[in-house]
Each structure stands twice: as structure tokens, then as C-alpha cells.
Design an enzyme around this catalytic site. Structure first.
Site, PDB file in Angstrom:
ATOM      1  N   GLY A 156      28.403 -46.207 -31.050  1.00 41.64           N
ATOM      2  CA  GLY A 156      28.356 -47.363 -31.948  1.00 41.64           C
ATOM      3  C   GLY A 156      27.996 -47.051 -33.388  1.00 41.64           C
ATOM      4  O   GLY A 156      27.597 -47.961 -34.121  1.00 41.64           O
ATOM      5  N   SER A 157      28.174 -45.797 -33.824  1.00 41.23           N
ATOM      6  CA  SER A 157      27.783 -45.515 -35.217  1.00 41.23           C
ATOM      7  C   SER A 157      28.724 -46.201 -36.212  1.00 41.23           C
ATOM      8  O   SER A 157      28.299 -46.595 -37.300  1.00 41.23           O
ATOM      9  CB  SER A 157      27.719 -44.006 -35.477  1.00 41.23           C
ATOM     10  OG  SER A 157      29.001 -43.432 -35.505  1.00 41.23           O
ATOM     11  N   ASN A 158      29.979 -46.378 -35.829  1.00 42.15           N
ATOM     12  CA  ASN A 158      30.898 -47.095 -36.733  1.00 42.15           C
ATOM     13  C   ASN A 158      30.611 -48.592 -36.738  1.00 42.15           C
ATOM     14  O   ASN A 158      30.707 -49.232 -37.782  1.00 42.15           O
ATOM     15  CB  ASN A 158      32.349 -46.793 -36.361  1.00 42.15           C
ATOM     16  CG  ASN A 158      32.751 -45.411 -36.845  1.00 42.15           C
ATOM     17  OD1 ASN A 158      33.024 -45.225 -38.017  1.00 42.15           O
ATOM     18  ND2 ASN A 158      32.721 -44.431 -35.947  1.00 42.15           N
ATOM     19  N   HIS A 176      40.643 -43.404 -35.521  1.00 38.68           N
ATOM     20  CA  HIS A 176      40.869 -42.196 -34.725  1.00 38.68           C
ATOM     21  C   HIS A 176      40.414 -40.977 -35.535  1.00 38.68           C
ATOM     22  O   HIS A 176      40.749 -40.859 -36.719  1.00 38.68           O
ATOM     23  CB  HIS A 176      42.345 -42.078 -34.355  1.00 38.68           C
ATOM     24  CG  HIS A 176      42.617 -40.949 -33.412  1.00 38.68           C
ATOM     25  ND1 HIS A 176      42.277 -41.009 -32.073  1.00 38.68           N
ATOM     26  CD2 HIS A 176      43.154 -39.725 -33.609  1.00 38.68           C
ATOM     27  CE1 HIS A 176      42.605 -39.863 -31.493  1.00 38.68           C
ATOM     28  NE2 HIS A 176      43.145 -39.067 -32.403  1.00 38.68           N
ATOM     29  N   SER A 204      41.606 -41.400 -39.370  1.00 37.63           N
ATOM     30  CA  SER A 204      42.672 -42.337 -39.722  1.00 37.63           C
ATOM     31  C   SER A 204      42.334 -43.721 -39.180  1.00 37.63           C
ATOM     32  O   SER A 204      41.726 -43.838 -38.120  1.00 37.63           O
ATOM     33  CB  SER A 204      43.997 -41.926 -39.072  1.00 37.63           C
ATOM     34  OG  SER A 204      44.324 -40.590 -39.350  1.00 37.63           O
ATOM     35  N   ASP A 262      47.637 -44.247 -30.322  1.00 33.40           N
ATOM     36  CA  ASP A 262      47.296 -43.675 -31.630  1.00 33.40           C
ATOM     37  C   ASP A 262      48.532 -43.574 -32.532  1.00 33.40           C
ATOM     38  O   ASP A 262      48.609 -42.690 -33.391  1.00 33.40           O
ATOM     39  CB  ASP A 262      46.643 -42.290 -31.480  1.00 33.40           C
ATOM     40  CG  ASP A 262      45.353 -42.349 -30.674  1.00 33.40           C
ATOM     41  OD1 ASP A 262      44.623 -43.343 -30.796  1.00 33.40           O
ATOM     42  OD2 ASP A 262      45.081 -41.407 -29.908  1.00 33.40           O
ATOM     43  N   ASN A 305      42.689 -49.586 -35.309  1.00 41.82           N
ATOM     44  CA  ASN A 305      41.997 -48.562 -34.518  1.00 41.82           C
ATOM     45  C   ASN A 305      41.579 -47.403 -35.419  1.00 41.82           C
ATOM     46  O   ASN A 305      42.310 -47.008 -36.326  1.00 41.82           O
ATOM     47  CB  ASN A 305      42.940 -48.035 -33.429  1.00 41.82           C
ATOM     48  CG  ASN A 305      42.289 -46.967 -32.570  1.00 41.82           C
ATOM     49  OD1 ASN A 305      41.149 -47.125 -32.124  1.00 41.82           O
ATOM     50  ND2 ASN A 305      42.983 -45.860 -32.357  1.00 41.82           N
TER      51      ASN A 305
HETATM   52  C1  GAR Z   1      34.728 -42.127 -33.412  1.00 38.88           C
HETATM   53  O1  GAR Z   1      34.766 -40.780 -33.803  1.00 38.88           O
HETATM   54  C2  GAR Z   1      36.129 -42.705 -33.294  1.00 38.88           C
HETATM   55  O2  GAR Z   1      37.013 -42.170 -34.245  1.00 38.88           O
HETATM   56  C3  GAR Z   1      36.504 -42.241 -31.910  1.00 38.88           C
HETATM   57  O3  GAR Z   1      35.346 -42.466 -31.153  1.00 38.88           O
HETATM   58  C4  GAR Z   1      34.205 -42.237 -31.985  1.00 38.88           C
HETATM   59  C5  GAR Z   1      33.255 -43.389 -31.825  1.00 38.88           C
HETATM   60  O4  GAR Z   1      32.044 -43.110 -32.458  1.00 38.88           O
HETATM   61  N1  GAR Z   1      37.619 -42.987 -31.422  1.00 38.88           N
HETATM   62  C6  GAR Z   1      38.600 -42.453 -30.701  1.00 38.88           C
HETATM   63  O5  GAR Z   1      38.622 -41.288 -30.370  1.00 38.88           O
HETATM   64  C7  GAR Z   1      39.697 -43.424 -30.287  1.00 38.88           C
HETATM   65  N2  GAR Z   1      40.838 -42.720 -29.839  1.00 38.88           N
HETATM   66  P1  GAR Z   1      30.940 -44.237 -32.605  1.00 38.88           P
HETATM   67  O6  GAR Z   1      30.766 -44.874 -31.221  1.00 38.88           O
HETATM   68  O7  GAR Z   1      29.721 -43.534 -33.042  1.00 38.88           O
HETATM   69  O8  GAR Z   1      31.422 -45.242 -33.617  1.00 38.88           O
END
Ligand code: GAR
Length: 193
Positions: free
Chosen positions: A12-14, A112, A139, A148, A110
Site C-alpha cells: 500500500g505504499s502507492n 506497473h 508506467s 499490462d 494501472n
Molecule cells: C508497485 O510496485 C506496483 O507497480 C506493482 O505492485 C507494487 C505495489 O506496491 N504493481 C504491479 O506489479 C501490477 N502488475 P505498493 O503496495 O507498495 O503500492
């Protein structure tokens, strides 16, 4: 106000970057209706609660990357009830079914961690690192039925230095993701009054 749903499966950092940007008014025209997770104990759910945002686990009713037909209906119903302007997949690790994409793909983005179209699928940062690429990055793209594969909205390259380890590279890519996520959502929110 642009109303959004955030979908997240993990850390969940994003999601946190989005919530922080709303809190400090970097995103002044965005409201989060809820955070949705397919993982009952995902840290992302706790982060939403921390920010006073509705946090909802919707059971995918099976293991793996896909949904059952029944759980697919639950996801669609939830989105229809909330009627968001935008759905943000922020580390959502399941493949959305075609019925979902045909209904909501035009308002779903999304994130990625690669410079698409390179390294679609799982573990893109690790694969780019192990292939001795000079660059990695992230991206954000519109969601289509190709994994993707939808139209790219924005990308942020990250150099891979000879001094980088997989861990330092991952850290740099995640930092770039947080920035890109807030920028893209901010730009899309300009279309809403
Ligand atoms: C992120 O790096 C995102 O780009 C990736 O999961 C991570 C989630 O991090 N998503 C994918 O690979 C989707 N195909 P987060 O939970 O810390 O936000």
C-alpha cells in the site's frame, strides 16, 4: 471533485502516497471513496483506515490471479454502487475479468513497475535487474483486456547504476512510482470541476 476508488493487494505504499497528497492538498480536487483489496489482511487496508478512508475486502473466492464469476459480480456491484470517476489499481495483483474491463476499463488506470511494453507480468524490476538493463522505471496505463497492455498515460525512467543492488533499485522505482501516481491523478483530476 474527481471521485476515485483505489484497488490494492499488498503493502500500500502507492495508496499512502495518494492519501498523503490529498491530505497536504497536492491533490486538491480528488476524493477517495474507498480502498478495495482482494487480500483480507493487506497492509493497504490498514493504511486506508489510518487516513479515515473506507477500507473494504472483497473476497475473490479463489486463489491465483483470477476471480470466480460470483466474486466478479461483487466487484462490479461495488463499483456500480460507488460510481467513481476513476479506479486506480495501485498494486492490485489480480487480472480483472473482461466483464469488468468492458464496463470500467475506460476509467481504470494501472501502475506497473517497468517501462512498458518491456517486462509485462510478474517481478519486472528483478527481471530488468538480472538482465543487466541500463534502465528500469514505472508506467501508468489505461486498463484493457491485454495484461499490462493498455494505452500508456505516463512513464518515469530510473537508471540502473553499477552500484545498484536489487534492493536499492526497487527503492528508486517505488519512489518514482509514488511521484508519477500523484502527477497522473492530479492531471486527470483537472478534467473535473
Ligand atoms: C508497485 O510496485 C506496483 O507497480 C506493482 O505492485 C507494487 C505495489 O506496491 N504493481 C504491479 O506489479 C501490477 N502488475 P505498493 O503496495 O507498495 O503500492
Amino acid at each position: 471533485m474527481m471521485k476515485i476508488l483505489v484497488f490494492a493487494s499488498g503493502r500500500g505504499s502507492n495508496a499512502r502516497a495518494i492519501f498523503n497528497a490529498i491530505k497536504d492538498a497536492t491533490l486538491s480536487n480528488v476524493e477517495v471513496l474507498a480502498l478495495v483489496s482482494d487480500i483480507a489482511d493487506a497492509p493497504a487496508l490498514k493504511i486506508a483506515e489510518e487516513f479515515g478512508i473506507k477500507a473494504v475486502f472483497i473476497d475473490p473466492l479463489r486463489k491465483g490471479a483470477r476471480f470466480t464469476e460470483e466474486s466478479e459480480k461483487h466487484y462490479i456491484e461495488f463499483v456500480e454502487q460507488h460510481n467513481p470517476d476513476l479506479i486506480v489499481l495501485a498494486g492490485f495483483m489480480r487480472i480483472l475479468p473482461e466483464t469488468f474491463v468492458s464496463k470500467f476499463g475506460l476509467k481504470t488506470i494501472n501502475l506497473h513497475p517497468s517501462l512498458l511494453p518491456a517486462y509485462k507480468g510478474l517481478d519486472p524490476i528483478k527481471r530488468a535487474f538480472e538482465a543487466n538493463e541500463k534502465q528500469s522505471g514505472c508506467s501508468i496505463h489505461w486498463v484493457s483486456n491485454e495484461l499490462d497492455g493498455g494505452a500508456i498515460i505516463a512513464q518515469s525512467p530510473v537508471d540502473i547504476l553499477s552500484t545498484d543492488t536489487l534492493e536499492t533499485l526497487e527503492e528508486k522505482v517505488h519512489k518514482a512510482e509514488h511521484k508519477l501516481m500523484v502527477e497522473v491523478i492530479g492531471n486527470l483530476s483537472k478534467n473535473f470541476s
